[in-house]
Design a protein around this motif. Sequence first.
Motif, mmCIF file in Angstrom:
data_model
loop_
_atom_site.group_PDB
_atom_site.id
_atom_site.type_symbol
_atom_site.label_atom_id
_atom_site.label_comp_id
_atom_site.label_asym_id
_atom_site.label_seq_id
_atom_site.Cartn_x
_atom_site.Cartn_y
_atom_site.Cartn_z
ATOM 1 N N ASN B 35 0.788 -1.297 0.009
ATOM 2 C CA ASN B 35 -0.399 0.130 -0.092
ATOM 3 C C ASN B 35 1.129 1.071 -0.414
ATOM 4 O OD1 ASN B 35 -2.419 -1.648 0.313
ATOM 5 N ND2 ASN B 35 -1.753 -1.823 2.855
ATOM 6 N N TYR B 37 0.691 5.569 1.081
ATOM 7 C CA TYR B 37 0.218 6.182 1.109
ATOM 8 C C TYR B 37 0.651 8.125 0.959
ATOM 9 C CZ TYR B 37 -1.632 2.689 4.320
ATOM 10 O OH TYR B 37 -2.306 1.369 4.714
ATOM 11 N N PRO B 45 -1.659 11.387 7.049
ATOM 12 C CA PRO B 45 -1.129 10.205 6.107
ATOM 13 C C PRO B 45 -3.395 9.983 5.259
ATOM 14 C CG PRO B 45 -0.428 9.563 7.532
ATOM 15 C CD PRO B 45 -1.182 10.415 8.149
ATOM 16 N N LEU B 47 -4.154 6.992 1.974
ATOM 17 C CA LEU B 47 -4.305 6.203 1.241
ATOM 18 C C LEU B 47 -4.235 6.491 0.039
ATOM 19 C CD1 LEU B 47 -4.354 3.069 1.265
ATOM 20 C CD2 LEU B 47 -6.978 2.919 1.216
ATOM 21 N N TYR B 50 -3.819 0.899 -3.078
ATOM 22 C CA TYR B 50 -3.746 -0.525 -2.025
ATOM 23 C C TYR B 50 -4.232 -1.974 -2.732
ATOM 24 C CZ TYR B 50 -8.756 -0.615 -3.512
ATOM 25 O OH TYR B 50 -9.772 -0.758 -3.831
ATOM 26 N N PHE B 51 -3.642 -2.617 -2.379
ATOM 27 C CA PHE B 51 -3.444 -4.029 -3.173
ATOM 28 C C PHE B 51 -2.625 -3.743 -4.112
ATOM 29 C CE2 PHE B 51 -5.810 -6.706 -0.738
ATOM 30 C CZ PHE B 51 -6.884 -7.022 -0.552
ATOM 31 N N PRO B 56 -8.529 4.228 -4.559
ATOM 32 C CA PRO B 56 -9.281 4.468 -3.189
ATOM 33 C C PRO B 56 -10.558 5.377 -4.690
ATOM 34 C CG PRO B 56 -8.017 4.275 -2.086
ATOM 35 C CD PRO B 56 -7.010 4.302 -3.385
ATOM 36 N N SER B 57 -11.284 5.198 -4.884
ATOM 37 C CA SER B 57 -12.282 6.019 -5.029
ATOM 38 C C SER B 57 -11.784 7.613 -4.708
ATOM 39 C CB SER B 57 -13.729 5.894 -4.968
ATOM 40 O OG SER B 57 -14.215 5.874 -4.008
#
Lengths: 120, 110
Positions: B35, B37, B45, B47, B50-51, B56-57
Amino acid sequence: QVTLRESGPALVRPTQTLTLTCTFSGFSLSTQGMCVSWIRQPPGKALEWLALIDWDGDKYYSTALKTRLTISKDTFKDQVVLTMTNMDPVDTATYYCARILGVYNAFDVWGQGTVVTVSS
Amino acid sequence: QSVLTQPPSASGTPGQRVTISCSGSTSNIGTNSVNWYQQLPGTAPKLLIYFNNQRPSGVPDRFSGSKSGTSASLAISGLQSEDEAEYYCEGWDDSVNARVFGGGTMLTVL
């Protein structure tokens, strides 16, 4: 809306025990896949992971600090508490709590952080 | 000494593409997802990835992530002044049963 808020003393004396509370809303820590973690950041330094508690009550700790840390949860109050014993000036930092959403397996929402200074 | 190794600094000019590396081992990046940040000065921080490569939206598609073996990378294309921040990689380490962060990379937009 998911929020987390850290609370605790701003000043701690050396050798004392620090108790921090993370109060959250917008999710339940009893939901499978949910976790809450504590992370700290000394002034001008990198993030350091401290501890994690998951929906099932399993707990994980930083190897370097595990003897001094205890994490617990109160599902009814929507709170996670971190205690750190034998505080030292090097523990001066901003302490964050953050949520891990299982489907992300990442810290997707963070609190604003609380500054803790260790000084006599 | 962080378990995940990042360069302390990176820089680029507006519009440029920059990459930030994160080096680990078989017990962390080699086995688990990574991930990323972004931490703007004085803030918590946020995000970013991820993955390994999922956004993320709300995160612009100028940000992308990748992973190969025991290393991961964050790429930022079309660099903007507001991208000036500290960037951290993070993941799970099986050898210590703990989450681990990189030492952070300070990105400067020249």
